[in-house]
Enzyme design. Sequence first.
Site, PDB file in Angstrom:
ATOM      1  N   SER A 250       0.836  -1.192   0.000  1.00 50.17           N
ATOM      2  CA  SER A 250       0.000   0.000   0.000  1.00 50.17           C
ATOM      3  C   SER A 250       0.874   1.246   0.000  1.00 50.17           C
ATOM      4  O   SER A 250       2.099   1.152   0.018  1.00 50.17           O
ATOM      5  CB  SER A 250      -0.883   0.011   1.252  1.00 50.17           C
ATOM      6  OG  SER A 250      -0.083   0.346   2.373  1.00 50.17           O
ATOM      7  N   LYS A 251       0.208   2.385   0.012  1.00 47.84           N
ATOM      8  CA  LYS A 251       0.899   3.673   0.018  1.00 47.84           C
ATOM      9  C   LYS A 251       1.983   3.740   1.094  1.00 47.84           C
ATOM     10  O   LYS A 251       3.020   4.338   0.912  1.00 47.84           O
ATOM     11  CB  LYS A 251      -0.101   4.799   0.293  1.00 47.84           C
ATOM     12  CG  LYS A 251      -0.798   5.302  -0.936  1.00 47.84           C
ATOM     13  CD  LYS A 251      -1.158   6.790  -0.752  1.00 47.84           C
ATOM     14  CE  LYS A 251      -1.639   7.380  -2.055  1.00 47.84           C
ATOM     15  NZ  LYS A 251      -3.040   7.023  -2.346  1.00 47.84           N
ATOM     16  N   ARG A 252       1.689   3.126   2.229  1.00 50.73           N
ATOM     17  CA  ARG A 252       2.622   3.183   3.356  1.00 50.73           C
ATOM     18  C   ARG A 252       3.967   2.525   3.030  1.00 50.73           C
ATOM     19  O   ARG A 252       4.959   2.797   3.665  1.00 50.73           O
ATOM     20  CB  ARG A 252       2.009   2.541   4.600  1.00 50.73           C
ATOM     21  CG  ARG A 252       1.424   3.572   5.548  1.00 50.73           C
ATOM     22  CD  ARG A 252       0.592   2.914   6.607  1.00 50.73           C
ATOM     23  NE  ARG A 252      -0.641   2.399   6.017  1.00 50.73           N
ATOM     24  CZ  ARG A 252      -1.157   1.216   6.277  1.00 50.73           C
ATOM     25  NH1 ARG A 252      -0.561   0.412   7.102  1.00 50.73           N
ATOM     26  NH2 ARG A 252      -2.281   0.836   5.713  1.00 50.73           N
TER      27      ARG A 252
END
Length: 477
Positions: A250-252
Amino acid sequence: MSVRVRLAPSPTGTLHIGTARTAVFNWLFARNCGGSFLLRIEDTDKERSKPEFTENILQGLQWLGIDWDESPVIQSERIEHHRAAIQTLLDRGLAYRCYANEDELEAMREAQKSSNQAPRYDNRHRNLTPEQEAAFQAEGREAVIRFRIDDSADIRWKDLVRGAMSWRGADLGGDMVVARRAPADQIGDPLYNLVVVVDDAAMEISHVIRGEDHIANTAKQILLYEALGLPLPTFAHTPLILNAEGRKLSKRDGVTSINDFRSMGYTPDAIGNYMTLLGWSVPEGMEERFSLAQAAEVFSFDRVNKAGARFDWDKLNWLNAQVLHALSPEQLLDALQPLWDQQGWSVPSDRAWALALAELLGPSLTLLKDGIDQAAPFFSEPALESDALAQLEVDGARPALQALSSLLESDPWDGLDPDRGKELLGAAVKEAGVKKGVLMKTLRGALLGRLQGPDLMTTWGLLARLGCDRQRLLRCF
Ligand code: GLU
């Protein structure tokens, strides 16, 4: 039957890594079978879809070397076909208007929650009488259109990756909304599962290849194919891309878009190669470093894994380094020159010099942008870092540099003949009475500002050709 596959990106963001990987698998399969790889831009979310995202997605695919065979289909241009299919479902009694408003649906969900039931639409308006419908309409209520899903439906398909799959109608959340809320004499905006089925059938898609997060959609879509009397495609659900902890990337995790990899200095070859390895294992005897064209020759779904694929930066870096190390000096220079230009560096017009620099740096590059940091001392005089300063304090280091500098003063080296450079080194070592290693280490520090770096004689030769080598020695004593 000819193989026709498609990528159906929603232009609501830049080219996502998951979408790119889906593109790669579709493309490999199409090219392996001599089939067609098509694009469909799913732009029906009017608020979030943007032309610049479509542009970014197409450019990203091109960058990866993924070509498509027909003009992309623009989903929003096909809305009349979607509405017609909904009308067919209504006419056949397979879909109906549901007048439940948001408050009622919310109350229904709350009640389900408090009795520990899974949330689902309870099909409350499935069998309204004409009088009940008329009453809702008289109240001015708008309606969504729902497709009937029988709880007893037993949905089965043979997935090319996951084998025999089955799903129960009861687990699909009740009758499914296929068109958004609209006045009761209209058909509102058609929704994802319906439009995908209508478009895939119209495009004569033979194989639907997409991420496993679409499995529940596939079950719903199969019911729609059957209801509309359309031939079923074959399905293949590819494993998700996971981060190092085993969760969905994910973005993280710092990267989600192909743009990110591009600006981090990864080559399209390495990314295409790595995307393929994320979920596909190479056949015996094949190396893990390959081009997409090579993978296409042997690609099949038998070798696509069911389990999620963990993203491994070391592997990607290794592949990227392999790609960079295999480039010719010309190709490397073509790739590095724009980065050097962006730094505002004036690259000497002598192409042979620039080629020699590219060739010198090539073997130590993992990412293309490493070629910025490593080239910097060739374009401007670097400050002396602590290791270079410490080296100057070594016994005999300064006298050796001084000796070399005086030799260069009376007879400068043009940097071209390496034997001449070696002679100069030998003479300076003799004169200063130090070990050759001391002078070499100190010279590297003086020229590059640090003790790590590529081949010393080539480095010195390149700086000598610019006439700035002696200058860099002078500042050291
Ligand atoms: N627009 C959908 C997505 O990007 C397409 C899914 C599909 O391939 O059907 O997830």
